[in-house]
Scaffold this motif. Structure first.
Motif, short mmCIF file in Angstrom:
data_model
loop_
_atom_site.label_atom_id
_atom_site.label_comp_id
_atom_site.label_asym_id
_atom_site.label_seq_id
_atom_site.Cartn_x
_atom_site.Cartn_y
_atom_site.Cartn_z
N ARG A 1 0.85 -1.18 0.00
CA ARG A 1 0.00 0.00 0.00
C ARG A 1 0.89 1.23 0.00
NH1 ARG A 1 -5.19 -1.10 1.23
NH2 ARG A 1 -5.63 -3.05 2.27
N ARG A 2 0.37 2.30 -0.57
CA ARG A 2 1.13 3.56 -0.50
C ARG A 2 1.09 4.12 0.91
NH1 ARG A 2 -0.17 8.09 -4.70
NH2 ARG A 2 0.60 9.34 -3.01
N PHE A 3 -0.04 3.90 1.60
CA PHE A 3 -0.21 4.41 2.95
C PHE A 3 -0.68 3.28 3.86
CE2 PHE A 3 -0.94 8.05 0.17
CZ PHE A 3 -0.03 8.95 0.70
N GLN A 4 -0.25 3.33 5.07
CA GLN A 4 -0.62 2.32 6.05
C GLN A 4 -2.12 2.38 6.34
OE1 GLN A 4 1.89 2.37 9.43
NE2 GLN A 4 0.87 0.66 10.39
N ARG A 5 -2.70 1.22 6.58
CA ARG A 5 -4.11 1.11 6.94
C ARG A 5 -4.19 0.69 8.40
NH1 ARG A 5 -8.99 0.65 4.30
NH2 ARG A 5 -7.92 1.05 2.36
N ARG A 6 -5.08 1.32 9.15
CA ARG A 6 -5.25 1.02 10.56
C ARG A 6 -6.65 0.46 10.80
NH1 ARG A 6 -4.58 5.70 14.83
NH2 ARG A 6 -2.42 5.53 14.15
N ASP A 7 -6.72 -0.58 11.64
CA ASP A 7 -8.01 -1.12 12.06
C ASP A 7 -8.67 -0.12 13.00
OD1 ASP A 7 -7.62 -3.43 10.60
OD2 ASP A 7 -6.81 -4.54 12.29
N VAL A 8 -9.96 0.15 12.77
CA VAL A 8 -10.72 1.08 13.60
C VAL A 8 -12.10 0.47 13.87
CG1 VAL A 8 -9.54 3.16 12.76
CG2 VAL A 8 -11.59 2.37 11.60
N ASN A 9 -12.87 1.14 14.68
CA ASN A 9 -14.22 0.69 14.97
C ASN A 9 -15.11 1.93 15.13
OD1 ASN A 9 -16.44 -0.82 15.64
ND2 ASN A 9 -15.78 -1.24 17.72
N PHE A 10 -15.61 2.45 14.00
CA PHE A 10 -16.48 3.61 13.98
C PHE A 10 -17.79 3.21 13.30
CE2 PHE A 10 -12.39 5.93 12.67
CZ PHE A 10 -11.99 6.14 13.97
N THR A 11 -18.83 3.99 13.56
CA THR A 11 -20.03 3.89 12.73
C THR A 11 -20.11 5.17 11.93
OG1 THR A 11 -21.42 4.78 14.48
CG2 THR A 11 -21.30 2.38 14.31
N GLY A 12 -20.76 5.09 10.82
CA GLY A 12 -20.91 6.25 9.96
C GLY A 12 -22.15 6.11 9.11
N ASP A 13 -22.37 7.07 8.26
CA ASP A 13 -23.51 7.07 7.35
C ASP A 13 -23.03 7.00 5.91
OD1 ASP A 13 -25.53 7.38 9.33
OD2 ASP A 13 -25.07 9.52 9.44
N MET A 14 -23.74 6.21 5.11
CA MET A 14 -23.52 6.19 3.67
C MET A 14 -24.71 6.89 3.03
SD MET A 14 -23.35 3.03 1.00
CE MET A 14 -22.01 2.26 1.82
N MET A 15 -24.40 7.87 2.16
CA MET A 15 -25.45 8.69 1.57
C MET A 15 -25.29 8.77 0.06
SD MET A 15 -25.04 11.72 4.40
CE MET A 15 -23.27 11.75 4.20
N GLN A 16 -26.38 9.14 -0.61
CA GLN A 16 -26.30 9.42 -2.03
C GLN A 16 -25.43 10.66 -2.21
OE1 GLN A 16 -30.39 9.96 -3.20
NE2 GLN A 16 -30.61 7.80 -3.76
N ILE B 1 -17.33 1.03 10.12
CA ILE B 1 -16.03 1.26 9.52
C ILE B 1 -15.00 0.42 10.27
CG2 ILE B 1 -14.28 3.00 8.94
CD1 ILE B 1 -16.71 5.02 8.98
N THR B 2 -14.30 -0.43 9.54
CA THR B 2 -13.37 -1.39 10.14
C THR B 2 -11.91 -1.04 9.91
OG1 THR B 2 -13.52 -2.78 8.16
CG2 THR B 2 -15.03 -3.28 9.97
N SER B 3 -11.62 -0.25 8.88
CA SER B 3 -10.23 0.15 8.63
C SER B 3 -10.21 1.50 7.93
CB SER B 3 -9.48 -0.90 7.81
OG SER B 3 -10.05 -1.02 6.53
N LEU B 4 -9.07 2.18 8.09
CA LEU B 4 -8.95 3.53 7.57
C LEU B 4 -7.53 3.80 7.14
CD1 LEU B 4 -10.68 6.18 7.39
CD2 LEU B 4 -9.85 6.73 9.68
N SER B 5 -7.38 4.46 6.00
CA SER B 5 -6.07 4.95 5.57
C SER B 5 -6.27 6.34 5.00
CB SER B 5 -5.44 4.02 4.53
OG SER B 5 -5.92 4.29 3.24
N VAL B 6 -5.19 7.00 4.67
CA VAL B 6 -5.28 8.34 4.10
C VAL B 6 -6.07 8.31 2.80
CG1 VAL B 6 -3.92 10.23 3.13
CG2 VAL B 6 -3.15 9.09 5.19
N GLU B 7 -5.96 7.23 2.05
CA GLU B 7 -6.59 7.16 0.74
C GLU B 7 -7.89 6.37 0.70
OE1 GLU B 7 -3.12 7.49 -2.53
OE2 GLU B 7 -3.35 5.52 -1.65
N GLY B 8 -8.19 5.61 1.76
CA GLY B 8 -9.36 4.76 1.64
C GLY B 8 -9.95 4.32 2.96
N ILE B 9 -10.99 3.50 2.84
CA ILE B 9 -11.79 3.08 3.97
C ILE B 9 -12.28 1.64 3.74
CG2 ILE B 9 -13.85 4.07 2.88
CD1 ILE B 9 -14.88 4.86 5.59
#
Length: 164
Positions: A58-73, A85-93
């Protein structure tokens, strides 16, 4: 039992440093050699310690997280689903979404709060890149896929002190 070491391979470098978990010796190995297999590599140090090496390209490290969020149009911001949300990086989720059919190439807006002191709110457009056993991998689309708030959140605590 064999210890497993995980390393992030930066495609911008030609080699990666490997540290023996037993003796602390470091060795630099060409990335080309490390990326020959998708399976963990068996490594034997000169101290005779044997360990497994799992590489992550990966270009950027991915970290395991535990958040809730909303997916919208994207246009109306109508909420379509609550996501875990289970993982997060600078470029992705990485996330799990229930009660919604997703396909690679779909675009949405996501909104969530980081668990930092400021509870920083992130609102960004994503594109679904892969779906694997219910877990969705997506890339951030706004700001050329780079989010400075997430970058600061993911930064090592030792580095943050110099910015605060």
């Amino acid at each position: 039992m064999t210890k497993t070491i995980h390393i992030l391979i930066d495609d911008r470098s030609e080699s990666s440093a490997i540290t023996c978990p037993h003796c602390g010796r470091k060795k630099t190995i060409p990335n080309e050699q490390l990326c020959k297999s998708d399976r963990p590599l068996r490594v034997k140090c000169s101290c005779q310690n044997v360990f497994a090496l799992v590489t992550n390209r990966r270009r950027f490290q991915r970290r395991d997280v535990n958040f809730t969020g909303d997916m919208m149009q994207c246009t109306s911001h109508k909420r379509l689903a609550v996501i875990d949300i289970t993982s997060l990086s600078v470029e992705g989720i990485g996330f799990r979404a229930q009660d919604i059919e997703l396909q690679v190439g779909d675009t949405f807006t996501v909104a969530f709060n980081l668990d930092d002191d400021s509870e920083t709110t992130i609102v960004d457009e994503i594109v679904v890149c892969n779906i694997n056993q219910g877990t969705v991998g997506a890339k951030f689309m706004a700001r050329n896929g780079y989010n400075p708030e997430i970058d600061f959140y993911l930064m090592d605590e030792d580095c943050k002190g110099s910015f605060e």
